[in-house]
Motif scaffolding. Structure first.
Motif, PDB file in Angstrom:
ATOM      1  N   ALA B 145     -31.762  19.702  69.405  1.00  0.00           N
ATOM      2  CA  ALA B 145     -32.275  19.162  68.145  1.00  0.00           C
ATOM      3  C   ALA B 145     -31.597  19.860  66.964  1.00  0.00           C
ATOM      4  N   LEU B 146     -31.480  21.180  67.049  1.00  0.00           N
ATOM      5  CA  LEU B 146     -30.860  21.926  65.959  1.00  0.00           C
ATOM      6  C   LEU B 146     -29.383  21.550  65.820  1.00  0.00           C
ATOM      7  N   MET B 147     -28.740  21.359  66.974  1.00  0.00           N
ATOM      8  CA  MET B 147     -27.328  20.968  66.946  1.00  0.00           C
ATOM      9  C   MET B 147     -27.182  19.603  66.270  1.00  0.00           C
ATOM     10  N   ARG B 289     -17.785  21.798  69.019  1.00  0.00           N
ATOM     11  CA  ARG B 289     -17.737  22.910  68.057  1.00  0.00           C
ATOM     12  C   ARG B 289     -19.084  23.220  67.420  1.00  0.00           C
ATOM     13  N   LYS B 290     -20.068  22.416  67.718  1.00  0.00           N
ATOM     14  CA  LYS B 290     -21.424  22.687  67.214  1.00  0.00           C
ATOM     15  C   LYS B 290     -22.335  23.215  68.316  1.00  0.00           C
ATOM     16  N   MET B 291     -21.811  23.294  69.545  1.00  0.00           N
ATOM     17  CA  MET B 291     -22.677  23.681  70.668  1.00  0.00           C
ATOM     18  C   MET B 291     -23.095  25.142  70.588  1.00  0.00           C
ATOM     19  N   PRO B 292     -24.310  25.445  71.033  1.00  0.00           N
ATOM     20  CA  PRO B 292     -24.752  26.833  71.093  1.00  0.00           C
ATOM     21  C   PRO B 292     -24.260  27.510  72.373  1.00  0.00           C
ATOM     22  N   PHE B 308      -9.400  32.153  83.311  1.00  0.00           N
ATOM     23  CA  PHE B 308     -10.535  31.630  82.556  1.00  0.00           C
ATOM     24  C   PHE B 308     -10.998  32.658  81.533  1.00  0.00           C
ATOM     25  N   VAL B 309     -11.397  32.158  80.358  1.00  0.00           N
ATOM     26  CA  VAL B 309     -11.855  33.051  79.276  1.00  0.00           C
ATOM     27  C   VAL B 309     -13.043  32.400  78.552  1.00  0.00           C
ATOM     28  N   LEU B 310     -13.806  33.221  77.833  1.00  0.00           N
ATOM     29  CA  LEU B 310     -14.789  32.671  76.903  1.00  0.00           C
ATOM     30  C   LEU B 310     -13.998  32.007  75.787  1.00  0.00           C
ATOM     31  N   THR B 311     -14.405  30.809  75.398  1.00  0.00           N
ATOM     32  CA  THR B 311     -13.599  30.123  74.392  1.00  0.00           C
ATOM     33  C   THR B 311     -14.448  29.538  73.267  1.00  0.00           C
ATOM     34  N   LEU B 312     -13.772  29.113  72.204  1.00  0.00           N
ATOM     35  CA  LEU B 312     -14.422  28.573  71.010  1.00  0.00           C
ATOM     36  C   LEU B 312     -15.496  29.544  70.514  1.00  0.00           C
ATOM     37  N   THR B 313     -15.179  30.823  70.578  1.00  0.00           N
ATOM     38  CA  THR B 313     -16.170  31.849  70.236  1.00  0.00           C
ATOM     39  C   THR B 313     -16.474  31.874  68.737  1.00  0.00           C
ATOM     40  N   ALA B 324     -23.418  31.310  62.646  1.00  0.00           N
ATOM     41  CA  ALA B 324     -23.268  30.897  64.037  1.00  0.00           C
ATOM     42  C   ALA B 324     -24.086  29.638  64.320  1.00  0.00           C
ATOM     43  N   THR B 325     -23.705  28.908  65.396  1.00  0.00           N
ATOM     44  CA  THR B 325     -24.448  27.689  65.746  1.00  0.00           C
ATOM     45  C   THR B 325     -25.813  28.018  66.340  1.00  0.00           C
ATOM     46  N   SER B 326     -25.971  29.240  66.847  1.00  0.00           N
ATOM     47  CA  SER B 326     -27.247  29.672  67.409  1.00  0.00           C
ATOM     48  C   SER B 326     -27.192  31.191  67.479  1.00  0.00           C
TER      49      SER B 326
END
Lengths: 484, 448
Positions: B145-147, B289-292, B308-313, B324-326
């Motif tokens: 909902a927030l997204m 790009r809006k995902m938490p 593999f890496v954490l991405t779109l940080t 931040a998005t969340s």
């Protein structure tokens, strides 16, 4: 060990299965007679087909590419990577805890409620607060709960102009993110050279619009802020409340309690201070404690005891509502409860003593080759600012990557933001002097390598399964699922 | 001595000496006297492992485990068979004693299973991208909902009253803090009132949230909901789904839904008195790009090797702080591994088989329980594995008698929906046998 590099999708073979379910012992109906065709999928899901042996070998092999606390020293600052006692896992796995539905009648779940009740009380005593909610799922979720409680408190007094939360620039990123999520504007105040709250700045920042201040103590640099009483007074005099981020609680168990320092709301990270596993990113657990003025606003339910019976109390008419499904991460609560019983009041205090001793011992050795921005007694962690040699072009990232070659998980790097080239080191109490001495030796060798052969560090790591994966490429050519 | 603290007296002495100190208390001299605790904490002294074990077993035995009684409870938490492999894999301490994979070189195990998890959840839901997990099904609804609000820059969230009550309560808590508006849509014979929904959706609507199968177990018409919602541009359709149902039901991604969320507890995670469970979120690519939360991406390392890496940080709190998005940091890591292993173990055939067998058992139970006419179906709509029945007695009275016979009855609907008095929600999955249902039926007939 062979170099295994497959995804589960790449070992799938049509016709293989890894499960067997019982045959139905009822007369079967046609699916369309139960659910109208319009709702039924006409596509086959593209999921793997593998045998049980495939599943076990695949995940065992990829687990070997991981580093955990059980592998070795994990001095990741701010994360309290202490040993996760095995008894905790066994206890959380007891049939009476695992196979329990959250909506079973309360007479059927008395053991769970009793455990939660006692844990609430233990955490109250450890934090110096009046009541605990076990509901929050993690530290950041605890923060959000706490800040919402502050908001509810002000609203209940019809004090609606308080729209700002003050956060020091040394704070964990979740603090400002949380305050924003709770609908607040953020005022960031700079720390003093010693990493402490600048009282003058604080005095200037507070006012009629101050809802509260979020703080850790010891702070993110690992320094106990002696001015805490004065800080609390400044905020309280302005009508604001104080939020304690429990990320650093491992330093002060049995020595100081947030409740006595003047904090109104506190969260603990059970996965830091109380030894529940970090699980590769979670699940955590973030119980929140409050002073009595804030009790009416707690999320429901709270576990209570009456006439020897335990029950879930929903009777909080001013409650902020619910923060998550059901009652919290019960499985984590069992582990934390087992840990508190195992350690006892004496063991918890001993844990903080040894955590602080380990941290200062490391600091004392490492400052010979690395830049220590602030000379003081540290608590459970400390922050270095890269190599002492100012001429070196070896940066913190290179040091961290070289540590991988020496078999260590590197410290937290580039945080807190107020120290250049930060290396934030938290050894925890579960590490022995021998482990620390070996780590010191590795760090000293790296400092020497930085002088003699910087290229070795610039191109590190050399012994890992992959080397400096390209993060820019990952963010540019986005691949977030396997597409065959 | 304490088993988790290795320091000998000699170690302590030597270490203090390095610091130029002779007493451990000196390390705490920085804590001002007026905030120092000058007494022992009032909690019991350290216990041996045997004593701890005995105490925990004593507490566990005060509960009545579902391995000793037969339960028909669901209402958001379900009994499905968990293959042994799941617990064996998640008990590998290489997985459970690691933390967030900040250092990809020594975290490829975690990063790879998250990548596999994202792939599996995307496939199940028919979406482009999934994140690495949220706390639970309820908070996942709220994050969606927030997204949607951030995505559309609007403040109205429409949610159906057939969405599970806890999710709606959490949404109200969060929405209040951000001054967002929550508008609830009524119920028409157990499903979302689509006429009312159509009247409510307008250019201020950020999201329309429905659940399918909904809280009553009934399958909602997601395609119609999407059609109604998408009459207004940039309005997000959020569907909370039971991942097991996707073994047989059409996927939200194929029905016009923009964001699929849900409770992943059904995917190999034990009931454990309500948690920890597993929230998941999957979405169409325009939301990425809006995902938490964490997202793992594939890339190459210095040697060109897949990694593999954490991405779109740049979405996340540790980079963007208040923008931040969340605020989510710790998530459900290990439970997303449990879900990954579960889905992989059941695989293409198994997820479908669990869904089908659960449906068969639930519909058998429905047919049997409604045969005599003493229990009537509360709604007349197609359901998956859960159904609501109405009796002439209160659920409390019925469940008390069932309990005396070793049966835990259905969820008391009147607690959350006062208009549905004397009504229970029964859940039946593949772990139940004919005998379980027949016993429930015969005991109920004795009661009613």
């Amino acid at each position: 060990m062979r170099n295994y590099d497959k995804l589960i999708f790449e070992i799938s073979k049509p016709g293989r299965v890894a499960y067997k379910l019982p045959e139905l012992d009822i007369e079967e109906k046609q699916i369309e007679d139960m659910i109208p065709k319009e709702f039924l999928s006409d596509k086959e899901l593209n999921l793997p087909e593998v045998s049980e042996v495939d599943v076990i070998r695949h995940y065992t092999n990829i687990s070997n590419k991981n580093y955990g606390v059980d592998t070795g020293f994990y001095p990741l600052g701010s994360c309290t990577m202490k040993y996760n006692p095995k008894i905790n896992e066994d206890m959380a796995g007891l049939d009476g805890f695992v196979n329990l539905h959250p909506y079973q009648p309360q007479s059927c779940v008395q053991g769970s409620l009793e455990l939660m009740y006692e844990l609430q009380n233990y955490l109250c005593e450890i934090s110096g607060m009046d009541q605990i909610t076990l509901q929050p799922a993690a530290g950041a979720h605890g923060e959000l709960t706490g800040v919402m409680l502050i908001k509810a408190y002000h609203e209940s007094r019809n004090d609606k102009k308080r729209n700002k939360i003050i956060v020091p620039d040394s704070a964990h990123g979740t603090n400002p993110a949380t305050a924003a999520m709770a609908g607040y504007d953020i005022i960031e105040i700079k720390s003093t050279k010693e990493g402490l709250v600048d009282l003058e700045q604080l005095r200037e920042a507070v006012g009629e619009d101050t809802a509260g201040l979020m703080l850790t103590n010891p702070n993110t640099l690992g320094i106990f802020d002696r001015g805490i009483k004065e800080i609390a007074k400044i905020v309280h005099d302005a009508g604001g409340l104080l939020y304690y981020d429990g990320a650093n609680a491992n330093a002060i168990l049995g020595y100081a309690r947030p409740g006595d320092m003047g904090f109104d709301v506190v969260h603990f990270n059970l996965h830091k201070t109380f030894s529940t596993p970090h699980g590769g990113g979670g699940p955590g657990s973030g119980p929140v404690g409050v002073k009595k003025d804030l009790v009416p606003f707690l999320p429901v339910p709270i576990v209570k005891k009456d006439n020897g019976q335990f029950y879930l109390d929903y009777d909080y008419p001013q409650s902020i509502g619910k923060m998550k499904d059901f009652y919290g991460h019960f499985g984590m609560l069992v582990r934390a409860y087992a840990y508190i019983l195992s350690m006892g009041s004496d063991g918890l205090k001993k844990a903080s003593q040894m955590a602080v001793l380990n941290s200062n011992y490391l600091k004392e050795h490492l400052k010979e080759d690395y830049y220590l921005p602030i000379e003081t007694i540290y608590k459970h962690e400390f922050v270095l600012g890269g190599l002492k040699d100012p001429l070196s072009d070896v940066i913190t990232l290179d040091i961290a990557k070289r540590l991988l070659d020496y078999g260590y998980h590197p410290p937290t790097v580039y945080f807190p933001l107020i120290i250049n080239e930060a290396l934030m080191i938290e050894p925890t109490e579960t590490e022995s002097k021998e482990t620390l001495d070996e780590f010191i030796e590795a760090m000293k060798k790296i400092a020497k390598e930085a002088k003699e052969n910087p290229e070795l560090l610039k191109t590190a790591p050399h012994n890992t399964v992959v080397r400096r994966p390209n993060e820019v490429k990952a963010a540019r050519d986005i691949i977030v699922k396997y597409e065959g | 001595m304490y088993p988790y603290i290795p320091h000998t007296d000699k170690d302590v002495e030597e270490m203090l000496k390095k610091l130029g100190l002779n007493d451990i208390e000196q390390l705490f001299d920085d804590i001002p006297k007026d905030v120092k605790l000058n007494r022992e904490l009032n909690i019991p002294k350290a216990k041996s492992e045997l004593e701890v074990r005995n105490r925990l077993i004593e507490l566990a035995n005060k509960n009545c485990s579902l391995s000793k009684v037969t339960s028909f409870l669901g209402a958001g938490a379900y009994e499905h068979y968990i293959p042994s492999v799941v617990n064996h894999i998640i008990s590998r301490s290489e997985f459970y004693t690691a933390y967030t994979p900040y250092q990809p070189e020594i975290s490829q195990g975690t990063l790879q299973y998250i990548f596999e998890f994202q792939t599996l959840i995307s496939e199940l839901t028919g979406m482009d991208v999934a994140n690495a997990s949220l706390y639970d099904g309820g908070t996942a609804v709220v994050e969606a909902a927030l997204m949607a609000c951030a995505y559309s820059k609007r403040e109205n969230i429409i949610i159906s009253k057939t969405v599970k009550p806890d999710a709606r309560k959490i949404l109200k808590t969060y929405a209040h803090a951000q001054s967002l508006n929550v508008i609830e849509v009524g119920i028409d014979d157990g499903i979302t009132d689509l006429n009312e929904l159509s009247n409510l959706v307008d250019e201020n609507t950020a999201a329309v949230i429905v659940q399918s199968p909904n809280f009553f177990g009934i399958i909602e018409d997601l395609e119609k909901v999407s059609e109604i919602t998408h009459k207004v541009k940039k309005t997000t359709v959020v569907a909370s789904v039971d991942p097991i149902s996707l073994g047989i039901l059409k996927r939200p991604g194929d029905l016009g839904v923009d964001v699929a969320v849900g409770e992943g507890q059904s995917l190999g995670i034990p009931l454990s008195f309500g948690g920890p469970y597993l929230g998941f979120m999957a979405a169409k690519k325009e939301y990425i790009r809006k995902m938490p939360g964490r997202i793992v991406g594939q890339t190459e390392d210095l040697d060109g090797k897949r990694s593999f890496v954490l991405t779109l940080t740049a979405r996340e709190q540790h980079i963007r702080r208040e923008k931040a998005t969340s605020n989510i940091c710790s998530n459900q890591g290990l439970n997303s591994l449990a879900a990954t292993v579960y889905i992989v173990t059941l695989g293409k055939k198994g997820i479908k088989e669990v869904a089908l067998k659960s449906t068969q058992m639930a519909h058998y139970a429905f047919d049997e329980l409604t045969k005599s006419g003493k229990l009537k179906s509360l709604f007349n709509k197609p359901f998956f594995i859960e159904f609501a029945l109405k009796a002439d007695k209160t659920t409390e009275e019925i469940n008390q008698k069932l309990l005396e016979n070793g049966i835990i009855g259905g969820f008391d609907l009147s607690k959350e929906y006062p208009q549905y008095e004397n009504s229970s929600l029964y859940a039946v999955t593949e772990v139940k046998r004919k005998d379980d249902v027949d016993k429930l039926k015969s005991v109920l007939e004795g009661i009613l």
